[in-house]
Design an enzyme around this catalytic site. Structure first.
Site, PDB file in Angstrom:
ATOM      1  N   PHE A  16       2.099  12.193  -5.395  1.00 14.63           N
ATOM      2  CA  PHE A  16       1.078  12.731  -4.494  1.00 14.63           C
ATOM      3  C   PHE A  16       1.380  12.398  -3.032  1.00 14.63           C
ATOM      4  O   PHE A  16       1.428  13.281  -2.167  1.00 14.63           O
ATOM      5  CB  PHE A  16      -0.296  12.188  -4.920  1.00 14.63           C
ATOM      6  CG  PHE A  16      -1.397  12.394  -3.923  1.00 14.63           C
ATOM      7  CD1 PHE A  16      -1.729  13.672  -3.488  1.00 14.63           C
ATOM      8  CD2 PHE A  16      -2.114  11.307  -3.427  1.00 14.63           C
ATOM      9  CE1 PHE A  16      -2.749  13.864  -2.563  1.00 14.63           C
ATOM     10  CE2 PHE A  16      -3.132  11.491  -2.516  1.00 14.63           C
ATOM     11  CZ  PHE A  16      -3.455  12.766  -2.079  1.00 14.63           C
ATOM     12  N   LEU A  72       7.527   4.336  -2.108  1.00 15.05           N
ATOM     13  CA  LEU A  72       6.251   4.734  -2.709  1.00 15.05           C
ATOM     14  C   LEU A  72       6.295   4.699  -4.230  1.00 15.05           C
ATOM     15  O   LEU A  72       5.249   4.734  -4.879  1.00 15.05           O
ATOM     16  CB  LEU A  72       5.888   6.165  -2.271  1.00 15.05           C
ATOM     17  CG  LEU A  72       5.788   6.439  -0.769  1.00 15.05           C
ATOM     18  CD1 LEU A  72       5.545   7.926  -0.529  1.00 15.05           C
ATOM     19  CD2 LEU A  72       4.692   5.615  -0.127  1.00 15.05           C
ATOM     20  N   ALA A  73       7.494   4.664  -4.806  1.00 15.39           N
ATOM     21  CA  ALA A  73       7.629   4.732  -6.266  1.00 15.39           C
ATOM     22  C   ALA A  73       6.883   3.576  -6.916  1.00 15.39           C
ATOM     23  O   ALA A  73       7.093   2.414  -6.587  1.00 15.39           O
ATOM     24  CB  ALA A  73       9.109   4.686  -6.660  1.00 15.39           C
ATOM     25  N   TYR A 140      -2.227  -3.815 -12.545  1.00 15.05           N
ATOM     26  CA  TYR A 140      -1.694  -3.045 -11.409  1.00 15.05           C
ATOM     27  C   TYR A 140      -1.724  -3.905 -10.140  1.00 15.05           C
ATOM     28  O   TYR A 140      -0.719  -4.030  -9.429  1.00 15.05           O
ATOM     29  CB  TYR A 140      -2.512  -1.769 -11.219  1.00 15.05           C
ATOM     30  CG  TYR A 140      -2.225  -1.052  -9.919  1.00 15.05           C
ATOM     31  CD1 TYR A 140      -1.005  -0.413  -9.714  1.00 15.05           C
ATOM     32  CD2 TYR A 140      -3.168  -1.016  -8.896  1.00 15.05           C
ATOM     33  CE1 TYR A 140      -0.725   0.237  -8.521  1.00 15.05           C
ATOM     34  CE2 TYR A 140      -2.908  -0.363  -7.699  1.00 15.05           C
ATOM     35  CZ  TYR A 140      -1.688   0.257  -7.519  1.00 15.05           C
ATOM     36  OH  TYR A 140      -1.418   0.902  -6.330  1.00 15.05           O
TER      37      TYR A 140
END
Length: 299
Positions: A16, A72-73, A140
């Site tokens: 995104f 960003l990965a 996360y």
């Protein structure tokens, strides 16, 4: 298009945020290269590589020789089923990337690493500063804190900037995220929507603003710093629904699903952006949430 003769590498370019980051850096004259785990028919200057494979990462970085890197990965959806993937991709993948950049024959000018405001957890309320105690509430967030520590190990070898974006949204974001879910219901003119507590207040930015801030941090050479990226303004979910009703003329009935209500949920959560403002010489203009919603609802 004018070019500055420099190469920008975006990891996770197919995600995104990657799409908008590519547009931001292309407009600034960079030749943009991208990395991803799946092949792409449409993207040029794109390499398929798994960052958890250190040798493949090393050879790909040596081939591209980037001047600027925007990392960003990541496994970014908090509810992702494979817990180990958070650590393999977000921590080990980042370490492999940074090691490859250290060993590359061409030294990068800037390496921006996207962490997350999730690292603050759900214990602190109000305006959160970068020195707020970290209190991760899920794997996360833990993986993102570990990633930040990995990055700090390389701070004497690479020009690293760490960002902690708060909630942001825009056209193309998956509907398992909150605002796209609400927008999708309005676009389909659904009579009802199931949500959790709609009287919580959160900080929401536009993805185009976030990527412009990332570029501004690179231009400001804010190396060694960690920065909240946020709007500094709060909206309740109730207010977001009202804005969508105003834009579309469609009324929706909110049904509170107890499964979506978090225990001890923080009522107000907002990013303090003083550090960002004092560091960046020029910051992009903020995009109002109503304008973001208009863009999403009309596309």
């Amino acid at each position: 298009m004018t070019t500055n003769g420099k190469i920008a590498l975006i990891t996770g370019i197919k995600g995104f945020t990657g799409h908008f980051m590519a547009a931001e850096l292309s407009a600034a004259g960079y030749q943009v290269f991208g990395l991803g785990t799946q092949p792409s028919q449409s993207l040029v200057n794109y390499e398929t590589v798994d960052l958890t494979n250190s040798e493949a990462t090393k050879s790909t970085i040596e081939k591209i020789k980037p001047d600027v890197v925007v990392h960003l990965a990541a496994i970014a959806f908090v509810g992702h089923a494979d817990i180990n993937a958070f650590y393999n991709v977000n921590v080990c993948g980042t370490r492999n990337l940074l090691q490859a950049l250290v060993e590359c024959s061409h030294h990068p000018e800037a390496v921006l690493i996207a962490s997350s405001a999730n690292v603050y957890g759900n214990a602190a309320e109000g305006r959160l500063r970068e020195d707020t105690e970290l209190n991760p509430a899920n794997d996360y967030a833990v993986s993102k804190i570990a990633m930040e520590y990995v990055a700090k190990m390389y701070s004497d070898k690479l020009p690293i900037i760490i960002t902690r974006p708060f909630n942001y949204t825009g056209e193309g974001q998956a509907t398992n995220f909150l605002i796209p879910k609400i927008v999708d219901h309005f676009k389909r003119r659904s009579p009802t929507i199931e949500l959790g507590n709609i009287d919580v207040w959160r900080d929401f930015s536009d993805v185009r603003y976030v990527t412009a801030v990332y570029h501004a941090l690179i231009k400001s050479q804010a190396f060694g710093g960690t920065f909240n990226v946020a709007s500094g303004e709060m909206y309740s979910l109730r207010a977001i629904i009202s804005l969508c009703e105003e834009i579309t003329g469609h009324k929706i009935e909110v049904q509170v699903n107890p499964l979506f209500v978090r225990k001890n949920e923080i009522k107000e959560l907002c990013g303090d952006t003083h550090h960002l403002q004092s560091t960046c010489k020029v910051l992009p203009e903020k995009i109002e949430l109503k304008d973001t919603l208009l863009w999403m609802l009309n596309n």
